[in-house]
Scaffold this active site. Structure first.
Site, PDB file in Angstrom:
ATOM      1  N   GLU A 165       1.775  -2.447   6.739  1.00 24.76           N
ATOM      2  CA  GLU A 165       0.449  -2.945   6.339  1.00 24.76           C
ATOM      3  C   GLU A 165       0.130  -4.242   7.053  1.00 24.76           C
ATOM      4  O   GLU A 165       1.029  -4.928   7.566  1.00 24.76           O
ATOM      5  CB  GLU A 165       0.403  -3.152   4.819  1.00 24.76           C
ATOM      6  CG  GLU A 165       0.146  -1.852   4.075  1.00 24.76           C
ATOM      7  CD  GLU A 165      -0.012  -2.042   2.577  1.00 24.76           C
ATOM      8  OE1 GLU A 165       0.159  -3.163   2.086  1.00 24.76           O
ATOM      9  OE2 GLU A 165      -0.303  -1.034   1.909  1.00 24.76           O
ATOM     10  N   ARG A 219      -2.817 -13.745  -0.988  1.00 27.28           N
ATOM     11  CA  ARG A 219      -1.735 -12.792  -1.261  1.00 27.28           C
ATOM     12  C   ARG A 219      -1.461 -11.906  -0.047  1.00 27.28           C
ATOM     13  O   ARG A 219      -2.388 -11.403   0.595  1.00 27.28           O
ATOM     14  CB  ARG A 219      -2.186 -11.909  -2.423  1.00 27.28           C
ATOM     15  CG  ARG A 219      -1.316 -10.760  -2.766  1.00 27.28           C
ATOM     16  CD  ARG A 219      -1.997  -9.922  -3.818  1.00 27.28           C
ATOM     17  NE  ARG A 219      -3.071  -9.136  -3.247  1.00 27.28           N
ATOM     18  CZ  ARG A 219      -3.069  -7.800  -3.152  1.00 27.28           C
ATOM     19  NH1 ARG A 219      -2.036  -7.120  -3.603  1.00 27.28           N
ATOM     20  NH2 ARG A 219      -4.085  -7.147  -2.642  1.00 27.28           N
ATOM     21  N   HIS A 229     -11.915  -8.229  -1.420  1.00 30.96           N
ATOM     22  CA  HIS A 229     -11.772  -7.123  -0.471  1.00 30.96           C
ATOM     23  C   HIS A 229     -13.150  -6.842   0.123  1.00 30.96           C
ATOM     24  O   HIS A 229     -14.140  -6.796  -0.616  1.00 30.96           O
ATOM     25  CB  HIS A 229     -11.233  -5.874  -1.189  1.00 30.96           C
ATOM     26  CG  HIS A 229     -10.786  -4.820  -0.238  1.00 30.96           C
ATOM     27  ND1 HIS A 229     -11.668  -4.024   0.446  1.00 30.96           N
ATOM     28  CD2 HIS A 229      -9.558  -4.455   0.173  1.00 30.96           C
ATOM     29  CE1 HIS A 229     -10.987  -3.204   1.239  1.00 30.96           C
ATOM     30  NE2 HIS A 229      -9.710  -3.444   1.083  1.00 30.96           N
ATOM     31  N   HIS A 273     -10.864  -9.012  -5.954  1.00 29.75           N
ATOM     32  CA  HIS A 273      -9.763  -8.056  -5.884  1.00 29.75           C
ATOM     33  C   HIS A 273      -8.508  -8.560  -6.587  1.00 29.75           C
ATOM     34  O   HIS A 273      -7.907  -7.854  -7.382  1.00 29.75           O
ATOM     35  CB  HIS A 273      -9.483  -7.813  -4.398  1.00 29.75           C
ATOM     36  CG  HIS A 273      -8.538  -6.710  -4.117  1.00 29.75           C
ATOM     37  ND1 HIS A 273      -8.658  -5.460  -4.681  1.00 29.75           N
ATOM     38  CD2 HIS A 273      -7.443  -6.639  -3.305  1.00 29.75           C
ATOM     39  CE1 HIS A 273      -7.686  -4.678  -4.229  1.00 29.75           C
ATOM     40  NE2 HIS A 273      -6.926  -5.377  -3.410  1.00 29.75           N
ATOM     41  N   ARG A 296      -9.404  -9.358   7.112  1.00 25.35           N
ATOM     42  CA  ARG A 296     -10.070  -9.004   5.863  1.00 25.35           C
ATOM     43  C   ARG A 296     -10.974 -10.129   5.322  1.00 25.35           C
ATOM     44  O   ARG A 296     -12.125  -9.905   4.969  1.00 25.35           O
ATOM     45  CB  ARG A 296      -8.976  -8.686   4.840  1.00 25.35           C
ATOM     46  CG  ARG A 296      -9.477  -8.222   3.512  1.00 25.35           C
ATOM     47  CD  ARG A 296      -8.323  -8.075   2.532  1.00 25.35           C
ATOM     48  NE  ARG A 296      -7.609  -6.814   2.710  1.00 25.35           N
ATOM     49  CZ  ARG A 296      -6.772  -6.312   1.808  1.00 25.35           C
ATOM     50  NH1 ARG A 296      -6.541  -6.943   0.680  1.00 25.35           N
ATOM     51  NH2 ARG A 296      -6.153  -5.174   2.016  1.00 25.35           N
TER      52      ARG A 296
HETATM   53  C1  LIG Z   1      -7.997  -1.129  -6.310  1.00 23.55           C
HETATM   54  C2  LIG Z   1      -6.742  -1.967  -6.268  1.00 23.55           C
HETATM   55  C3  LIG Z   1      -5.764  -1.688  -5.318  1.00 23.55           C
HETATM   56  C4  LIG Z   1      -4.596  -2.468  -5.285  1.00 23.55           C
HETATM   57  N1  LIG Z   1      -3.592  -2.129  -4.409  1.00 23.55           N
HETATM   58  C5  LIG Z   1      -2.417  -2.807  -4.465  1.00 23.55           C
HETATM   59  C6  LIG Z   1      -1.299  -2.390  -3.683  1.00 23.55           C
HETATM   60  O1  LIG Z   1      -1.354  -1.403  -2.957  1.00 23.55           O
HETATM   61  N2  LIG Z   1      -0.146  -3.108  -3.778  1.00 23.55           N
HETATM   62  C7  LIG Z   1      -0.026  -4.216  -4.588  1.00 23.55           C
HETATM   63  O2  LIG Z   1       1.044  -4.835  -4.636  1.00 23.55           O
HETATM   64  N3  LIG Z   1      -1.070  -4.602  -5.359  1.00 23.55           N
HETATM   65  C8  LIG Z   1      -2.232  -3.929  -5.326  1.00 23.55           C
HETATM   66  N4  LIG Z   1      -3.268  -4.318  -6.124  1.00 23.55           N
HETATM   67  C9  LIG Z   1      -3.054  -5.444  -7.064  1.00 23.55           C
HETATM   68  C10 LIG Z   1      -2.171  -4.984  -8.218  1.00 23.55           C
HETATM   69  O3  LIG Z   1      -2.563  -3.698  -8.607  1.00 23.55           O
HETATM   70  C11 LIG Z   1      -2.251  -5.908  -9.423  1.00 23.55           C
HETATM   71  O4  LIG Z   1      -2.145  -7.243  -9.045  1.00 23.55           O
HETATM   72  C12 LIG Z   1      -1.124  -5.581 -10.399  1.00 23.55           C
HETATM   73  O5  LIG Z   1      -1.174  -4.216 -10.715  1.00 23.55           O
HETATM   74  C13 LIG Z   1      -1.223  -6.419 -11.660  1.00 23.55           C
HETATM   75  O6  LIG Z   1      -0.297  -5.930 -12.585  1.00 23.55           O
HETATM   76  P1  LIG Z   1      -0.185  -6.591 -14.023  1.00 23.55           P
HETATM   77  O7  LIG Z   1       0.855  -5.834 -14.771  1.00 23.55           O
HETATM   78  O8  LIG Z   1      -0.015  -8.042 -13.889  1.00 23.55           O
HETATM   79  O9  LIG Z   1      -1.639  -6.386 -14.659  1.00 23.55           O
HETATM   80  P2  LIG Z   1      -2.506  -5.073 -14.881  1.00 23.55           P
HETATM   81  O10 LIG Z   1      -1.951  -3.925 -14.161  1.00 23.55           O
HETATM   82  O11 LIG Z   1      -3.903  -5.410 -14.623  1.00 23.55           O
HETATM   83  O12 LIG Z   1      -2.334  -4.819 -16.434  1.00 23.55           O
HETATM   84  C14 LIG Z   1      -2.892  -5.694 -17.382  1.00 23.55           C
HETATM   85  C15 LIG Z   1      -2.787  -5.056 -18.743  1.00 23.55           C
HETATM   86  O13 LIG Z   1      -3.148  -5.983 -19.761  1.00 23.55           O
HETATM   87  C16 LIG Z   1      -4.012  -5.364 -20.686  1.00 23.55           C
HETATM   88  N5  LIG Z   1      -4.792  -6.394 -21.355  1.00 23.55           N
HETATM   89  C17 LIG Z   1      -5.652  -7.279 -20.800  1.00 23.55           C
HETATM   90  N6  LIG Z   1      -6.170  -8.080 -21.744  1.00 23.55           N
HETATM   91  C18 LIG Z   1      -5.619  -7.699 -22.919  1.00 23.55           C
HETATM   92  C19 LIG Z   1      -5.769  -8.126 -24.254  1.00 23.55           C
HETATM   93  N7  LIG Z   1      -6.604  -9.116 -24.613  1.00 23.55           N
HETATM   94  N8  LIG Z   1      -5.060  -7.506 -25.222  1.00 23.55           N
HETATM   95  C20 LIG Z   1      -4.230  -6.489 -24.915  1.00 23.55           C
HETATM   96  N9  LIG Z   1      -4.051  -6.038 -23.660  1.00 23.55           N
HETATM   97  C21 LIG Z   1      -4.740  -6.638 -22.675  1.00 23.55           C
HETATM   98  C22 LIG Z   1      -4.813  -4.410 -19.831  1.00 23.55           C
HETATM   99  O14 LIG Z   1      -5.432  -3.423 -20.607  1.00 23.55           O
HETATM  100  C23 LIG Z   1      -3.709  -3.871 -18.934  1.00 23.55           C
HETATM  101  O15 LIG Z   1      -2.998  -2.876 -19.595  1.00 23.55           O
HETATM  102  C24 LIG Z   1      -4.431  -3.549  -6.177  1.00 23.55           C
HETATM  103  C25 LIG Z   1      -5.414  -3.826  -7.115  1.00 23.55           C
HETATM  104  C26 LIG Z   1      -6.556  -3.042  -7.179  1.00 23.55           C
HETATM  105  C27 LIG Z   1      -7.576  -3.349  -8.231  1.00 23.55           C
END
Ligand SMILES: Cc1cc2nc3c(=O)[nH]c(=O)nc-3n(C[C@H](O)[C@H](O)[C@H](O)COP(=O)(O)OP(=O)(O)OC[C@H]3O[C@@H](n4cnc5c(N)ncnc54)[C@H](O)[C@@H]3O)c2cc1C
Length: 588
Positions: free
Chosen positions: A125, A399, A243, A364, A297
């Site tokens: 990437e 990032r 993005h 993003h 980007r």
């Molecule tokens: C379209 C897209 C493509 C991406 N591609 C990549 C990639 O290829 N590789 C990479 O490394 N990263 C990628 N990212 C970034 C990455 O997906 C995120 O940074 C990562 O998944 C975050 O994980 P997390 O567990 O911290 O939070 P999240 O996966 O966002 O999970 C947060 C959780 O908290 C819950 N929540 C929020 N507020 C509350 C509340 N008040 N009470 C209870 N629950 C709550 C939500 O419902 C959710 O379940 C991408 C992001 C997007 C949007």
């Protein structure tokens, strides 16, 4: 709900995990595996998360890496992308321990794509110096990882090891004698609480702050706001990655994002020759950067934003024209090369072989967040944070692709280790990832220092990476003051504190945000039983904090772009001239 303990039985320590993305699911599984009593809360279905939408994959240098690749190279790439703003110790931990957590994921049922020899298929990437991206289902990594972890969590629930509370929204952190001891949450319109020995925030990001975002609707900065109200330190909030090409659907009053169904159109489409055109059908990127659509980007995002602003439509959109790809490479090429994107655009009513796709830069990933040490510990005892909501310092000012899923894994595990008492009890020299920027301290009940007067209005560094075609910053139209609504907030943030920022725009953002705070009360936990009211307060608070941080950083760095260099230089000349005259008057 209280921590119930059977009389006479040894007390199991309880970890309350908020969020079911990669950080929450993985941490919950590890803690349960180690014998802890785990309660997992999530505000939607378990799959409602940023994690589910991740496409590219997870970066990791494995025991048998691609030829020439090393952990040291991964560290270097990460530091470079972070624009000199990373916490180096945290980056070293991230890259060194990655392979451990890839094995952890496999243990919990994740199957990565393999090559013809059955070895992990490693993708390359942007800004990675070697192929080191693990993926599942081609470009559906997030869904693959989330689905596998969710199944394992549900098995653990059946076995009585994890208690899952779905469709509950955490609304505040419960504190006793300076420690976080539990979470208050809304379930079916009623407030309930759960207590534990520690709370791990894994609530993800806040893309819903902006009019265009790749994030699903759950990304409303809840964890950040809860932590701030509990007194936790935050940092690096000015760094939000955009993005360049997220699909938008035109609607009354302007484009709207796909909301819970975001669609990011990968750089690979531009790599195949697709071009960006404006509403007049004019290709504009060559006027902004010699590499046109293939510029980095952040440059493409900035150029689109500048172009839209120059057309007087900062919340508008441009078009990605992929027809030229089909014309050059033959009929059926797009369908074959990009099956998912072809299907998703079709679902949205667009046949991209025949018409251009409306796109705009979209919020993003938030680099900033709740400050933690290398074991997820925040500045408030009993409160841990991991994943996108946390700020370990690994992402710096920008990032590196595919490092965020990895961050959730590595620091989610480390947070659990800290909770279990396997980590050193205090910071220690090698265990204190104090972010390189001063942290924003919060004191519950204290008003935010975000009055217009407190906001710096001058940038000091020159434009970089983009040619600004118009002269001074006369291109941003006035946003007419309006009552608070989430739509108004998101439009404001995109127009005033999004891809392009100036001191003047940020001051206008502060004024508009300040005008709403008496109605929305972002510093207080709303007593409403409407989950949306809580999200609105959280978004407004996060917006204030972001704008405050952006105003404090005068020059551009990484994803934070201050485009007022032209204006500033002029202001500086005027200021210098005025100062000299005054000085000479005194001397006279
Ligand atoms: C379209 C897209 C493509 C991406 N591609 C990549 C990639 O290829 N590789 C990479 O490394 N990263 C990628 N990212 C970034 C990455 O997906 C995120 O940074 C990562 O998944 C975050 O994980 P997390 O567990 O911290 O939070 P999240 O996966 O966002 O999970 C947060 C959780 O908290 C819950 N929540 C929020 N507020 C509350 C509340 N008040 N009470 C209870 N629950 C709550 C939500 O419902 C959710 O379940 C991408 C992001 C997007 C949007």
């Amino acid at each position: 709900m209280t921590a119930e303990r059977i009389p006479g039985a040894p007390a199991r320590r309880r970890l309350v995990v908020v969020g079911s993305g990669i950080a929450g699911l993985y941490s919950a599984l590890l803690a349960a595996e180690a014998g802890a009593d785990v309660v997992l809360l999530s505000k939607g279905a378990l799959a409602d998360s940023n994690t589910f939408f991740a496409q590219g994959g997870i970066s990791a240098v494995l025991d048998e890496p691609a030829p020439g690749d090393t952990v040291a190279a991964h560290i270097t790439d990460t530091l470079k992308a972070g624009a000199g703003h990373c916490n180096e110790e945290a980056v070293r931990v991230l890259c060194t321990e990655a392979r451990l957590d890839i094995m952890g994921l496999e243990r919990f049922g994740v199957r990565f794509d393999t090559d013809d020899d059955g070895d992990p298929a490693l993708g390359l990437e942007a800004a990675h110096s070697a192929p080191r991206i693990l993926h599942t289902g081609g470009d559906a990594t997030g869904a693959g990882v989330a689905n596998a972890l969710i199944l394992t969590v549900l098995d653990a629930q059946d076995a009585g090891k994890i208690q899952v509370l779905g469709h509950v929204q955490a609304t505040s952190l419960i504190q006793s004698e300076g420690r976080v001891t539990g979470v208050e949450f809304l379930r079916n319109g009623r407030f309930e609480s759960v207590f534990g020995d520690a709370v791990l925030l894994a609530t993800g990001g806040a893309g819903q702050l902006f009019a265009q975002t790749t994030n699903p609707s759950v990304a409303t900065a809840d964890g950040l706001a809860l932590a701030w109200r509990a007194g936790a330190e935050l940092a690096d909030l000015e760094f939000f990655q955009f993005h360049p090409t997220s699909m938008v659907l035109p609607a009354a009053g302007g484009p709207t994002p796909l909301g819970a169904d975001p669609l990011l159109i990968s750089e690979a489409v531009r790599g195949e020759g697709a071009i960006l055109v404006d509403a007049n059908g004019k290709r504009f990127m060559p006027g902004y950067h010699p590499d046109a659509e293939l510029a980095p980007r952040d440059v493409v995002s900035r150029s689109i934003a500048l172009h839209l602003a120059s057309l007087g439509d900062p919340n508008g959109h441009v078009f990605l024209d992929a027809r030229v790809v089909e014309a050059n490479k033959g009929e059926g090429f797009l369908e074959k090369r990009f099956p998912t994107l072809s299907a998703r655009t079709r679902e949205a009513g667009i046949d991209w072989t025949l018409e251009p796709v409306p796109v705009a830069p979209a919020a993003h990933y938030w680099m900033g967040g709740v400050v933690t040490d290398l074991h997820g510990r925040t500045s408030v005892p009993g409160l841990l944070a991991a994943g996108e909501v946390a700020c370990t310092g690994v992402q710096g000012a920008n990032r590196l692709a595919s490092n965020s899923l990895l961050e959730g894994l590595v620091f989610g595990r480390r947070a659990v280790e800290g909770f279990l008492g396997w980590a050193p009890p205090n910071g220690g020299v090698t265990d204190s990832p104090v972010p390189s920027a001063p942290a924003l301290r919060s004191h519950a009940g204290e008003r935010l220092a975000s009055s217009a007067a407190g906001v710096d209005l001058h940038a000091t560094t020159a434009l970089s990476g983009t040619t600004e075609p118009a002269g001074p910053l006369s291109w941003q139209p006035e946003l007419v003051p309006e009552p608070f609504s989430r739509t108004a907030l998101r439009r404001l943030m995109t127009a005033k504190a999004g891809v392009l920022r100036t001191g003047g725009l940020l001051r206008e953002a502060v004024e508009a945000l300040d005008a709403w705070v008496d109605v929305v009360l972002p510093e207080n936990v709303p007593d409403s039983a409407d989950p949306r009211v809580h999200e609105d307060a959280n978004l407004l608070l996060a917006a204030q904090l972001l704008v405050q941080a952006a105003a404090s950083r005068r020059g551009p760095l990484g994803a934070h772009y201050r485009s007022d260099a032209v204006e500033t230089q002029r202001e500086e000349i005027v200021q210098r001239y005025t100062t000299r005259r005054k000085a000479s008057l005194v001397n006279d």
